[in-house]
Design a protein around this motif. Structure first.
Motif, PDB file in Angstrom:
ATOM      1  N   CYS A 132       6.339  62.718  94.453  1.00 22.01           N
ATOM      2  CA  CYS A 132       6.755  62.991  93.072  1.00 22.01           C
ATOM      3  C   CYS A 132       8.076  62.312  92.752  1.00 22.01           C
ATOM      4  CB  CYS A 132       6.874  64.503  92.841  1.00 22.01           C
ATOM      5  SG  CYS A 132       5.289  65.366  92.796  1.00 22.01           S
ATOM      6  N   ILE A 192      -3.076  67.434  92.066  1.00 21.09           N
ATOM      7  CA  ILE A 192      -1.802  68.042  91.686  1.00 21.09           C
ATOM      8  C   ILE A 192      -1.954  69.548  91.516  1.00 21.09           C
ATOM      9  CG2 ILE A 192      -0.095  68.186  89.819  1.00 21.09           C
ATOM     10  CD1 ILE A 192      -0.500  65.152  89.427  1.00 21.09           C
ATOM     11  N   PHE A 227      -0.780  60.812  93.642  1.00 27.33           N
ATOM     12  CA  PHE A 227      -0.037  62.052  93.870  1.00 27.33           C
ATOM     13  C   PHE A 227      -0.716  62.912  94.935  1.00 27.33           C
ATOM     14  CE2 PHE A 227       1.321  60.651  89.731  1.00 27.33           C
ATOM     15  CZ  PHE A 227       2.666  60.993  89.666  1.00 27.33           C
TER      16      PHE A 227
END
Length: 363
Positions: free
Chosen positions: A225, A196, A128
């Motif tokens: 995402c 994140i 991510f």
């Protein structure tokens, strides 16, 4: 894996450095990254400073291997231990891809910015992490300010900061050296969680991040995402352990265990001296190979744009030139030490447990 290289990467600031009047380095004396660069380049072959575009071929192996491993888990009706093996294989493919992305975004593999971003995107998506965010976070902030309080986003805080920060007090039990059972799982999730939190919240309104291209980071992070959510929807709940949980834990444990040992045992330094604020960790040869020599991290901080293909050449020369200052440890030993010492600083070279008040020296 590597073919002939194509372009010399010369640090332009080296032209202004004159080592003729430099005195031999003392054990307690700190030197800048530039000093080490200039000193080491006198002893290293010029060809190792070329870009290594053939390293990009790793992606043509790792991405299909990960995809095939996950596909077989889904469709082949395998035994649980076969699925476990393939899940770990997929996770390690993601690890190697992230290390490839790391090299690429430093500019050591290809020159084209769009191709760097593409490799960085696929390499860091499982974590991510936007490639633009990584380039600013790692290249600009971390490398320029290694183990410098308030400026290195990867440095742990002092005891005074810890007492003032509700966030740090909340996460301390999660960290190695806190003495809690939950800290054993820290490596399995912290790397993407930190990224994140930074990309969703902490980067906004913080001067540390104000020069980053926030629009580009937001777009890249949003696409990642959506991709990850689509993957979870596609594989469903069947075999979630082998298709999501184990690859995720495997990739994060491996990656974060390198990141933590590379710096979190080292002292704060006002001078960005890699021999003082970084640690090289060695491993068995097979793991060093598939992890693209990422553990040779002091070498990397001296030559960030040098391909990991040549890290061991720099390593050998550093052992020869700086035998009393160059810190090298097996990864296993570094991990044990990491869990025996807390991650809060009492002073630049002392660590303190905020509850027991026991003090340990940094390495």
């Amino acid at each position: 894996m590597d073919m002939n290289t194509t372009e010399v990467l010369l640090p332009s600031h080296l032209k202004s450095i004159n080592l003729k009047d430099e005195q031999p380095i003392k054990h307690t004396e700190l030197r800048s990254v530039s000093w080490y660069q200039a000193d080491l380049r006198k002893h290293l072959p010029e060809e190792i400073f070329l870009r290594t575009p053939s390293r990009a071929l790793w992606a043509l192996i790792l991405i299909p291997l990960s995809a095939v491993s996950l596909y077989l888990i889904m469709t082949a009706g395998l035994s649980w231990y076969s699925k476990l093996f393939l899940a770990i294989v997929a996770g390690q493919c993601h690890v190697a891809m992230s290390f490839l992305a790391h090299e690429t975004l430093h500019g050591s593999i290809v020159k084209q910015r769009w191709l760097q971003d593409l490799i960085g995107f696929f390499g860091f998506s499982p974590y991510f992490i936007s490639p633009s965010y990584w380039r600013f976070w790692h290249n600009n902030l971390h490398h320029a300010n290694t183990q410098l309080l308030y400026k290195d986003p990867d440095a742990f805080p002092t005891i005074s900061v810890f007492k003032r920060s509700r966030f740090m007090r909340a996460i301390f039990p999660l960290t190695p050296g806190s003495g809690t059972k939950i800290s054993l799982f820290y490596f399995c999730y912290w790397f993407p969680l930190q990224a994140i939190l930074n990309q969703v919240s902490f980067r906004f309104g913080n001067k540390m991040w104000e020069k980053m291209d926030h629009t580009k980071v937001t777009i890249e992070f949003s696409i990642i995402c959506v991709m990850m959510a689509s993957y979870v929807w596609f594989v469903g709940l069947n075999d979630i352990l082998f298709l999501i949980v184990i690859p995720f834990m495997s990739q994060n444990y491996t990656n974060m265990s390198y990141v933590a040992t590379n710096h979190n045992l080292s002292p704060y330094t006002k001078v960005n001296d890699p021999l003082a604020n970084s640690l090289t960790v060695t491993n068995i040869r097979f793991l060093e190979f598939i992890h693209l020599n990422f553990g040779y991290h002091t070498e990397h901080h001296i030559f960030p744009r040098l391909s990991g293909r040549h890290s061991k050449k720099v390593h050998a020369k550093m052992l020869e030139l700086y035998p009393d200052r160059f810190k090298v440890m097996t990864k296993f030993k570094a991990l044990k030490l990491l869990y025996k010492t807390p991650r809060i600083y009492k002073s630049s070279n002392e660590l303190i447990h905020p509850k027991t008040l026991k003090v340990h020296s940094t390495i």
